[in-house]
Design a protein around this motif. Structure first.
Motif, short mmCIF file in Angstrom:
data_model
loop_
_atom_site.label_atom_id
_atom_site.label_comp_id
_atom_site.label_asym_id
_atom_site.label_seq_id
_atom_site.Cartn_x
_atom_site.Cartn_y
_atom_site.Cartn_z
N ALA A 19 0.83 -1.21 0.00
CA ALA A 19 0.00 0.00 0.00
C ALA A 19 0.87 1.26 0.00
O ALA A 19 0.59 2.22 -0.73
CB ALA A 19 -0.93 0.01 1.21
N THR A 20 1.92 1.25 0.79
CA THR A 20 2.83 2.40 0.82
C THR A 20 3.51 2.55 -0.54
O THR A 20 3.62 3.67 -1.06
CB THR A 20 3.88 2.24 1.93
OG1 THR A 20 3.21 2.16 3.18
CG2 THR A 20 4.87 3.39 1.94
N TRP A 21 3.95 1.44 -1.12
CA TRP A 21 4.60 1.50 -2.43
C TRP A 21 3.65 2.08 -3.47
O TRP A 21 4.05 2.92 -4.28
CB TRP A 21 5.11 0.13 -2.86
CG TRP A 21 5.67 0.14 -4.24
CD1 TRP A 21 5.18 -0.50 -5.33
CD2 TRP A 21 6.83 0.86 -4.70
NE1 TRP A 21 5.95 -0.23 -6.44
CE2 TRP A 21 6.96 0.60 -6.08
CE3 TRP A 21 7.74 1.71 -4.08
CZ2 TRP A 21 7.99 1.15 -6.85
CZ3 TRP A 21 8.76 2.25 -4.86
CH2 TRP A 21 8.88 1.97 -6.21
N GLN A 22 2.39 1.66 -3.48
CA GLN A 22 1.44 2.19 -4.46
C GLN A 22 1.22 3.68 -4.27
O GLN A 22 1.07 4.42 -5.24
CB GLN A 22 0.11 1.42 -4.39
CG GLN A 22 0.22 0.00 -4.91
CD GLN A 22 0.85 -0.09 -6.28
OE1 GLN A 22 0.52 0.64 -7.21
NE2 GLN A 22 1.82 -0.99 -6.42
N ALA A 23 1.25 4.15 -3.03
CA ALA A 23 1.13 5.59 -2.76
C ALA A 23 2.36 6.32 -3.31
O ALA A 23 2.22 7.41 -3.90
CB ALA A 23 0.98 5.84 -1.26
N VAL A 24 3.54 5.75 -3.14
CA VAL A 24 4.76 6.35 -3.67
C VAL A 24 4.69 6.42 -5.19
O VAL A 24 4.99 7.45 -5.80
CB VAL A 24 6.02 5.57 -3.21
CG1 VAL A 24 7.26 5.99 -3.98
CG2 VAL A 24 6.23 5.73 -1.71
N VAL A 25 4.27 5.33 -5.82
CA VAL A 25 4.15 5.29 -7.28
C VAL A 25 3.21 6.40 -7.75
O VAL A 25 3.52 7.14 -8.68
CB VAL A 25 3.66 3.91 -7.76
CG1 VAL A 25 3.25 3.95 -9.23
CG2 VAL A 25 4.73 2.85 -7.53
N GLY A 26 2.07 6.53 -7.09
CA GLY A 26 1.12 7.58 -7.46
C GLY A 26 1.71 8.97 -7.35
O GLY A 26 1.53 9.81 -8.25
N CYS A 27 2.46 9.22 -6.28
CA CYS A 27 3.08 10.54 -6.09
C CYS A 27 4.13 10.81 -7.17
O CYS A 27 4.19 11.92 -7.72
CB CYS A 27 3.73 10.63 -4.72
SG CYS A 27 2.56 10.77 -3.37
N VAL A 28 4.95 9.81 -7.47
CA VAL A 28 5.99 10.00 -8.48
C VAL A 28 5.37 10.24 -9.85
O VAL A 28 5.77 11.16 -10.58
CB VAL A 28 6.97 8.81 -8.51
CG1 VAL A 28 7.92 8.89 -9.70
CG2 VAL A 28 7.76 8.73 -7.20
N VAL A 29 4.38 9.44 -10.22
CA VAL A 29 3.73 9.60 -11.52
C VAL A 29 3.09 10.99 -11.62
O VAL A 29 3.24 11.68 -12.63
CB VAL A 29 2.69 8.48 -11.75
CG1 VAL A 29 1.81 8.78 -12.96
CG2 VAL A 29 3.39 7.13 -11.91
N ASP A 30 2.42 11.42 -10.57
CA ASP A 30 1.78 12.74 -10.57
C ASP A 30 2.81 13.87 -10.64
O ASP A 30 2.54 14.92 -11.22
CB ASP A 30 0.90 12.93 -9.33
CG ASP A 30 -0.36 12.09 -9.38
OD1 ASP A 30 -0.73 11.59 -10.46
OD2 ASP A 30 -0.98 11.92 -8.30
N PHE A 31 3.97 13.67 -10.04
CA PHE A 31 5.02 14.68 -10.03
C PHE A 31 5.63 14.89 -11.42
O PHE A 31 6.11 15.96 -11.75
CB PHE A 31 6.10 14.28 -9.02
CG PHE A 31 7.22 15.26 -8.87
CD1 PHE A 31 6.98 16.57 -8.48
CD2 PHE A 31 8.53 14.87 -9.12
CE1 PHE A 31 8.03 17.48 -8.34
CE2 PHE A 31 9.58 15.77 -8.98
CZ PHE A 31 9.33 17.07 -8.59
N ASP A 32 5.58 13.85 -12.26
CA ASP A 32 6.07 13.94 -13.64
C ASP A 32 7.54 14.36 -13.71
O ASP A 32 7.89 15.37 -14.32
CB ASP A 32 5.19 14.90 -14.45
CG ASP A 32 5.44 14.81 -15.95
OD1 ASP A 32 5.96 13.79 -16.43
OD2 ASP A 32 5.13 15.80 -16.64
#
Length: 138
Positions: A19-32
């Motif tokens: 769950a933490t990893w998926q949150a990190v992935v979402g943040c990185v993708v959104d950060f572009d």
């Protein structure tokens, strides 16, 4: 301005939080970002299984980031993020302890050794096979 996403201490292994990893992935993708830097302790211990899992997850993160950026900017003008991975003590020494322990070369073999798609697929199949067996899992 160059956007750099910095990730460290992921610790793929027994106490890893998907769950933490998926949150990190979402943040990185959104950060572009233009660059994703992963600096150390990708895994709890430098076993091939943990390192292959980390490599597969980071490859997926990079691909998702690039695809999202292309959609955001359109016409193939996305940022084409690059991935830079630097090992930490847990990535090259058993239990992260360097004193008296030989340095293991699995990190270099997996992250610098070329295409690991076949090894990653074999690992996924082995994990799937273990999850379908009755009784306790190791």
């Amino acid at each position: 301005m160059i956007h750099i996403a910095h990730i460290s201490d992921i610790h793929f292994g027994l106490n890893f939080s998907a769950a933490t990893w998926q949150a990190v992935v979402g943040c990185v993708v959104d950060f572009d970002p233009h660059i994703i830097v992963v600096s150390g302790d990708l895994v709890d211990d430098p076993s091939p299984e943990h390192l292959l899992t980390a490599k597969g997850a980071l490859d997926t993160l990079l691909r998702r980031t690039q695809e999202s950026s292309d959609k955001r900017w359109g016409d193939g003008r996305g940022r084409k993020a690059e991935l830079v991975v630097v090992p930490g003590n847990h990535d090259v020494f058993e239990s992260g302890i360097a004193m008296g322990m030989p340095r293991l070369n699995w990190f270099e073999r997996i992250f610098s050794g070329g295409n690991t798609a076949r090894a990653e697929q074999a690992l996924r199949q082995a994990i799937a096979g273990r999850s379908h067996r009755p009784g306790p899992r190791a």
